[in-house]
Design an enzyme around this catalytic site. Sequence first.
Site, PDB file in Angstrom:
ATOM      1  N   ARG A  12      32.347  34.335  52.647  1.00 42.78           N
ATOM      2  CA  ARG A  12      31.147  34.689  51.973  1.00 42.78           C
ATOM      3  C   ARG A  12      31.289  34.169  50.388  1.00 42.78           C
ATOM      4  NH1 ARG A  12      27.672  32.136  52.861  1.00 42.78           N
ATOM      5  NH2 ARG A  12      26.101  32.634  51.201  1.00 42.78           N
ATOM      6  N   ARG A  79      49.343  34.631  55.608  1.00 43.31           N
ATOM      7  CA  ARG A  79      49.682  36.197  56.342  1.00 43.31           C
ATOM      8  C   ARG A  79      49.650  36.938  54.979  1.00 43.31           C
ATOM      9  NH1 ARG A  79      46.784  36.717  60.966  1.00 43.31           N
ATOM     10  NH2 ARG A  79      46.588  35.409  62.637  1.00 43.31           N
ATOM     11  N   SER A 152      32.001  47.033  43.660  1.00 41.63           N
ATOM     12  CA  SER A 152      30.922  46.036  44.481  1.00 41.63           C
ATOM     13  C   SER A 152      29.698  45.754  43.554  1.00 41.63           C
ATOM     14  CB  SER A 152      30.512  47.363  45.525  1.00 41.63           C
ATOM     15  OG  SER A 152      29.566  48.023  44.648  1.00 41.63           O
ATOM     16  N   CYS A 153      29.164  45.190  44.250  1.00 42.10           N
ATOM     17  CA  CYS A 153      28.139  44.357  43.579  1.00 42.10           C
ATOM     18  C   CYS A 153      26.978  44.777  43.214  1.00 42.10           C
ATOM     19  CB  CYS A 153      26.938  43.077  44.604  1.00 42.10           C
ATOM     20  SG  CYS A 153      26.867  43.936  46.789  1.00 42.10           S
ATOM     21  N   THR A 154      26.474  46.239  44.160  1.00 43.57           N
ATOM     22  CA  THR A 154      25.676  47.467  44.320  1.00 43.57           C
ATOM     23  C   THR A 154      26.225  48.307  42.744  1.00 43.57           C
ATOM     24  OG1 THR A 154      25.130  47.648  46.220  1.00 43.57           O
ATOM     25  CG2 THR A 154      24.191  49.506  44.494  1.00 43.57           C
ATOM     26  N   ARG A 198      25.585  51.122  61.930  1.00 35.63           N
ATOM     27  CA  ARG A 198      25.697  50.305  61.631  1.00 35.63           C
ATOM     28  C   ARG A 198      26.092  49.192  62.420  1.00 35.63           C
ATOM     29  NH1 ARG A 198      29.128  48.697  55.676  1.00 35.63           N
ATOM     30  NH2 ARG A 198      28.783  51.270  54.988  1.00 35.63           N
ATOM     31  N   GLY A 212      28.565  53.269  47.842  1.00 37.69           N
ATOM     32  CA  GLY A 212      29.956  54.697  46.892  1.00 37.69           C
ATOM     33  C   GLY A 212      29.422  53.878  45.686  1.00 37.69           C
ATOM     34  N   ARG A 234      19.663  49.152  54.684  1.00 40.62           N
ATOM     35  CA  ARG A 234      20.626  47.530  54.594  1.00 40.62           C
ATOM     36  C   ARG A 234      19.198  47.174  55.681  1.00 40.62           C
ATOM     37  NH1 ARG A 234      26.109  46.512  55.321  1.00 40.62           N
ATOM     38  NH2 ARG A 234      27.263  48.076  53.651  1.00 40.62           N
ATOM     39  N   ASN A 315      22.893  39.988  46.238  1.00 40.07           N
ATOM     40  CA  ASN A 315      24.516  40.569  46.272  1.00 40.07           C
ATOM     41  C   ASN A 315      25.368  40.195  46.397  1.00 40.07           C
ATOM     42  OD1 ASN A 315      22.558  40.443  48.404  1.00 40.07           O
ATOM     43  ND2 ASN A 315      24.685  40.435  49.640  1.00 40.07           N
TER      44      ASN A 315
END
Length: 334
Positions: A12, A79, A152-154, A198, A212, A234, A315
């Site tokens: 994503r 990898r 993070s996005c948050t 979750r 976090g 969520r 996000n």
Amino acid sequence: MTVRVGINGFGRIGRNVFRAAATRGADLEIVAVNDLGDVATMAHLLAYDSILGRFPEEVTAEPGAIRAGDTTVKVLAERDPAALPWGDLGVDVVIESTGIFTDAAKARAHVDGGAKKVIIAAPASNEDVTVVLGVNQDAYDPERHTIISNASCTTNCLGVLAKVLHDAVGIESGMMTTVHAYTQDQNLQDAPHKDLRRARAAGLNIVPTSSGAAKAIGLVLPELQGRLDAFALRVPVPTGSVTDLTVTASRSTTVEEVKEAYAKAAAGAYKGLLSYTEAPIVSTDIAGDPASCVFDAELTRVLGSQVKVVGWYDNEWGYSNRLIDLALLVGDTL
């Protein structure tokens, strides 16, 4: 100088970064993508996106490459990041978006492969520095910092939301709740997961879980270290999240003063990172918004020393645009 970027992980965030780079016209070139998926599938998922819609140009799969419009990007399937030919490809910055190599020791393998800098698209461990644009970008030292976390996005939303408020009225302590779109870490149907909440079907439930962001805020706003706590809810939407921050202010204030502080910030030093709206928006209105935080002025509340502010964020898209911005910042110092 055109910043030459490699993307490791074409999920994503990797695809959002690719699209943002292609559509913004920034002085940045995606040179190569590394992912273990087959090229045809990667090209299809880039061309057709359930949230962002069709890619604005024709996308086709070629042997070992993806062609998007007039641009051909090499596709690798390695990898071990240390084995990637970043040096041979002239890559300046790698955006590490697999979610796997979030420890600096692992991410540093990209440097072994010839990259000059690595930006981890997640909260990291043992990184040289965590940067949230608009909050602590001056902390980045190109001479000392090679492995950089974009948080993070948050944290990108909360960081801007909290800094403007702290600068205006001071924050003694606070609680943050992010009402967050579901992510790939959740299950489509009930199934085992290390987080039992979750484990439940993402499309059917409001799922309380950890965040976090409050802890990470201390990395970018040291003056707020230990003053904030947080958790996440969520919810069954694919993108479009919202941060609710309630604090004990250092001094008395009014709704009008708080709104004015955000309006000035959005029009000034935080332009492009912070947006200000008085419209009665909902989560779908945020999809495709590149800001780190869209301040919802009409949800501002003041009660005694308590102040509540609310900021929306896409996000995926907002965060991916910050990755582009951070890559430009890092690249400009090479």
